[in-house]
Design an enzyme around this catalytic site. Structure first.
Site, mmCIF file in Angstrom:
data_model
loop_
_atom_site.group_PDB
_atom_site.id
_atom_site.type_symbol
_atom_site.label_atom_id
_atom_site.label_comp_id
_atom_site.label_asym_id
_atom_site.label_seq_id
_atom_site.Cartn_x
_atom_site.Cartn_y
_atom_site.Cartn_z
ATOM 1 N N GLY A 126 0.876 -1.145 -0.077
ATOM 2 C CA GLY A 126 0.109 -0.145 0.073
ATOM 3 C C GLY A 126 0.899 1.252 0.010
ATOM 4 O O GLY A 126 1.051 1.813 1.283
ATOM 5 N N TYR A 127 1.441 1.697 -1.202
ATOM 6 C CA TYR A 127 2.195 2.817 -1.409
ATOM 7 C C TYR A 127 1.464 3.998 -1.981
ATOM 8 O O TYR A 127 1.370 4.970 -1.575
ATOM 9 C CB TYR A 127 3.427 2.591 -1.947
ATOM 10 C CG TYR A 127 4.600 1.890 -1.117
ATOM 11 C CD1 TYR A 127 4.408 1.294 -0.339
ATOM 12 C CD2 TYR A 127 6.104 2.118 -1.675
ATOM 13 C CE1 TYR A 127 5.681 0.648 0.645
ATOM 14 C CE2 TYR A 127 7.123 1.732 -1.109
ATOM 15 C CZ TYR A 127 6.839 0.976 0.140
ATOM 16 O OH TYR A 127 8.104 0.328 0.864
ATOM 17 N N SER A 128 1.162 3.442 -3.355
ATOM 18 C CA SER A 128 0.602 4.497 -4.263
ATOM 19 C C SER A 128 -0.874 5.117 -3.692
ATOM 20 O O SER A 128 -1.714 4.221 -3.086
ATOM 21 C CB SER A 128 0.512 4.075 -5.512
ATOM 22 O OG SER A 128 1.587 3.607 -5.860
ATOM 23 N N GLU A 244 12.866 -4.241 -4.568
ATOM 24 C CA GLU A 244 11.880 -4.456 -5.685
ATOM 25 C C GLU A 244 12.111 -4.180 -6.934
ATOM 26 O O GLU A 244 11.925 -5.234 -7.829
ATOM 27 C CB GLU A 244 10.425 -3.325 -5.406
ATOM 28 C CG GLU A 244 9.208 -3.558 -6.429
ATOM 29 C CD GLU A 244 8.303 -2.681 -6.139
ATOM 30 O OE1 GLU A 244 8.156 -2.018 -5.099
ATOM 31 O OE2 GLU A 244 7.268 -2.766 -7.105
HETATM 32 C C1 LIG Z 1 0.027 -3.177 -12.880
HETATM 33 C C2 LIG Z 1 0.386 -2.068 -11.952
HETATM 34 C C3 LIG Z 1 0.608 -2.553 -10.614
HETATM 35 C C4 LIG Z 1 0.899 -1.852 -9.407
HETATM 36 N N1 LIG Z 1 0.835 -2.329 -8.149
HETATM 37 C C5 LIG Z 1 1.065 -1.331 -7.211
HETATM 38 C C6 LIG Z 1 0.942 -1.926 -5.644
HETATM 39 O O1 LIG Z 1 0.911 -3.114 -5.466
HETATM 40 N N2 LIG Z 1 1.113 -1.215 -4.820
HETATM 41 C C7 LIG Z 1 1.481 0.234 -4.829
HETATM 42 O O2 LIG Z 1 1.483 0.958 -4.111
HETATM 43 N N3 LIG Z 1 1.432 0.621 -6.171
HETATM 44 C C8 LIG Z 1 1.467 -0.355 -7.430
HETATM 45 N N4 LIG Z 1 1.401 0.565 -8.561
HETATM 46 C C9 LIG Z 1 1.688 1.814 -8.502
HETATM 47 C C10 LIG Z 1 2.839 2.353 -9.452
HETATM 48 O O3 LIG Z 1 4.170 2.295 -8.408
HETATM 49 C C11 LIG Z 1 2.696 3.861 -9.673
HETATM 50 O O4 LIG Z 1 1.676 3.775 -10.974
HETATM 51 C C12 LIG Z 1 4.001 4.405 -10.598
HETATM 52 O O5 LIG Z 1 4.618 4.722 -9.387
HETATM 53 C C13 LIG Z 1 3.467 5.758 -11.492
HETATM 54 O O6 LIG Z 1 2.466 6.489 -10.748
HETATM 55 P P1 LIG Z 1 1.378 6.999 -11.371
HETATM 56 O O7 LIG Z 1 0.675 5.831 -11.985
HETATM 57 O O8 LIG Z 1 0.629 7.911 -10.295
HETATM 58 O O9 LIG Z 1 1.976 8.089 -12.497
HETATM 59 P P2 LIG Z 1 2.394 9.727 -12.401
HETATM 60 O O10 LIG Z 1 3.226 9.856 -11.289
HETATM 61 O O11 LIG Z 1 1.035 10.236 -12.707
HETATM 62 O O12 LIG Z 1 3.229 9.635 -13.803
HETATM 63 C C14 LIG Z 1 2.691 9.968 -14.862
HETATM 64 C C15 LIG Z 1 3.831 9.932 -16.079
HETATM 65 O O13 LIG Z 1 4.474 11.012 -15.841
HETATM 66 C C16 LIG Z 1 5.996 10.868 -15.587
HETATM 67 N N5 LIG Z 1 6.451 11.479 -14.579
HETATM 68 C C17 LIG Z 1 6.043 11.726 -13.591
HETATM 69 N N6 LIG Z 1 7.057 12.557 -12.810
HETATM 70 C C18 LIG Z 1 8.060 12.689 -13.524
HETATM 71 C C19 LIG Z 1 9.221 13.259 -13.210
HETATM 72 N N7 LIG Z 1 9.657 14.187 -12.220
HETATM 73 N N8 LIG Z 1 10.152 13.327 -14.258
HETATM 74 C C20 LIG Z 1 9.717 12.566 -15.523
HETATM 75 N N9 LIG Z 1 8.771 11.960 -15.755
HETATM 76 C C21 LIG Z 1 7.688 12.152 -14.522
HETATM 77 C C22 LIG Z 1 5.816 9.216 -15.316
HETATM 78 O O14 LIG Z 1 7.069 8.570 -15.633
HETATM 79 C C23 LIG Z 1 4.778 8.714 -16.088
HETATM 80 O O15 LIG Z 1 5.158 8.500 -17.300
HETATM 81 C C24 LIG Z 1 1.245 -0.370 -9.626
HETATM 82 C C25 LIG Z 1 1.045 0.107 -10.888
HETATM 83 C C26 LIG Z 1 0.561 -0.736 -11.986
HETATM 84 C C27 LIG Z 1 0.649 -0.032 -13.492
#
Ligand SMILES: Cc1cc2nc3c(=O)[nH]c(=O)nc-3n(C[C@H](O)[C@H](O)[C@H](O)COP(=O)(O)OP(=O)(O)OC[C@H]3O[C@@H](n4cnc5c(N)ncnc54)[C@H](O)[C@@H]3O)c2cc1C
Length: 398
Positions: A126-128, A244
């Protein structure tokens, strides 16, 4: 660097190969993707390994690790990839386990490590949150102290396979007034059966169900479930992410994937000749193999560093980027190889009573679904763009 195995390593390879061949669940062989698997299927191999004492080779021996050298762990991954076993899910063994044995209390170690090793307890991460992915430190879920409990409120998202989870590790804000957002976060273990925890499915476009929203409403958690110190959770969270990320590289599996791709491209044809003889396609496969070889050597260097007592650090970002790019290219080339046979969507074939029959060869059936599903790998575990930022700051000093 001498890459030949010693006689002892060859003997070890023979031993693990024999164990895998004798004991791995044969009914899971060739299972295309997680969609077709029950939770019991997903933990079957883990439970067998737990009994053998081999479920967490990288852990220190005192906590249940195997004491294998880096080379032995490499051999172990190779041998598992050879038959395509479904390895223990990362949430317990690769993520929260190392955090607990490194930063947790004695009680936490006693309570949680055995269930992680045996595969009996399912963990989720539970991070995101909806507003906190890449910018994780902006997370808003709060944990407020009330006597000997924390009261937790907030919403997590993308919680993978939380529908089966017994426990979760959560990042919560315990000091909203901290000077920096990273300084007010704590790492808390939550029993997923606690009142106020609600897991809601996020249905994917292919009909699959692997991620969830997790809602936390007035969830009362004993303060003993705090890992390490209050407000120091960011340090543990980063430690966990490095573990991870190195695990996401999946070198051994990709090597098996390339072999399979070569087999497919030998059967498919282009202009009457095997596709693998097409110069352009063969060049793309060769480039993939070269990149995979380079990644393998980088992973071996990281493993050797771990052996010498260096935990996975920012270099795990390199493994994550290259490993996931290779996995994605592999699915792209597989889809290209099967051509139109990859187009139909077979969502309901596995349903009892379905009267649909797949078109084309077996290896084409999951090609499109796998291609689309694997887009996730450059996003989860911290997106690849963020990994590039980490490399530029922490390795290149920019
Ligand atoms: C299939 C799947 C399983 C997952 N499972 C888990 C889980 O079990 N537990 C959990 O906690 N999370 C989980 N996640 C979440 C995952 O860690 C996040 O999706 C990821 O960290 C990206 O965050 P976001 O989706 O909010 O995208 P955003 O942070 O909104 O990013 C959108 C886009 O902008 C780019 N971007 C954002 N900031 C920057 C920057 N500073 N510089 C350059 N580019 C940038 C990103 O690279 C991305 O392309 C999962 C995600 C997926 C897709």
């Amino acid at each position: 660097m001498n890459l030949d195995f010693t006689p002892e390593e060859t003997a070890f390879r023979d031993e693990v190969r024999a164990f895998i061949e004798e004991n791995h669940p044969k009914h899971l062989e060739g299972m295309g993707n997680r969609e077709d698997m029950s939770p019991e299927d997903m933990t079957a191999w883990h439970k067998i390994l737990g009994k053998k004492g081999w479920s967490a080779p990288a852990w220190p021996v005192e906590y249940g690790g195997t004491g294998w050298t880096a080379t032995q762990r490499y051999i172990w991954s190779e041998e598992n990839a050879r038959v395509g076993t479904f390895m223990p899910l990362p949430f317990g063994v690769s993520m929260v386990g190392p955090v607990i044995y490194t930063f947790g209390s004695e009680e936490q170690k006693k309570q949680h490590l055995p269930g992680i090793l045996s595969g009996d307890v399912w963990w989720c991460q539970g991070y995101s949150e909806p507003g906190a992915g890449s910018d994780l430190a902006s997370l808003k879920t709060t944990a407020v102290r009330d006597g000997d409990h924390y009261v937790i409120n907030g919403q997590k998202t993308w919680t993978t396979l939380a529908q089966y989870a017994d426990w979760g590790f959560f990042l919560c804000r315990t000091d909203p007034d901290a000077a920096k957002p990273q300084e007010g976060i704590s790492f808390i273990l939550i029993d997923m059966n606690t009142p106020g925890v609600e897991v809601k499915p996020i249905k994917l476009i292919d009909g699959g169900y692997e991620v969830n929203e997790t809602w936390l409403t007035d969830v009362r958690v004993p303060v003993e479930n705090l890992v390490g110190e209050e407000n120091k959770g960011w340090t543990y969270a980063k430690f966990l992410l490095a573990h991870e990320r190195s695990g996401i590289a999946g070198v051994a599996r990709s090597k098996r994937g390339v072999e399979k791709l070569r087999e497919i491209a030998a059967k498919e044809t282009l202009g009457g000749a095997p596709l693998i003889e097409d110069f352009d396609f063969a060049r793309k496969v060769s480039q993939l193999e070269i990149d995979l070889d380079a990644l393998e050597i980088t992973e071996l260097r990281t493993l050797a560093g771990e052996q010498a007592g260096k935990g996975p650090g920012p270099e795990s970002s390199i493994l994550k980027i290259k490993g996931t790019e290779i996995q994605q290219r592999l699915t792209e080339l597989t889809l290209e190889a099967v051509g139109n046979y990859g187009t139909p969507m077979y969502g309901s074939i596995a349903d009892p009573g379905s009267n649909q029959y797949p078109i084309g060869p077996d290896y084409a059936q999951h090609a499109a679904a796998t291609y689309f599903n694997m887009r996730k790998t450059s996003i989860y575990g911290g997106s690849n763009e963020i990994q590039r930022n980490i490399i530029s700051k922490m390795i290149l000093g920019l």
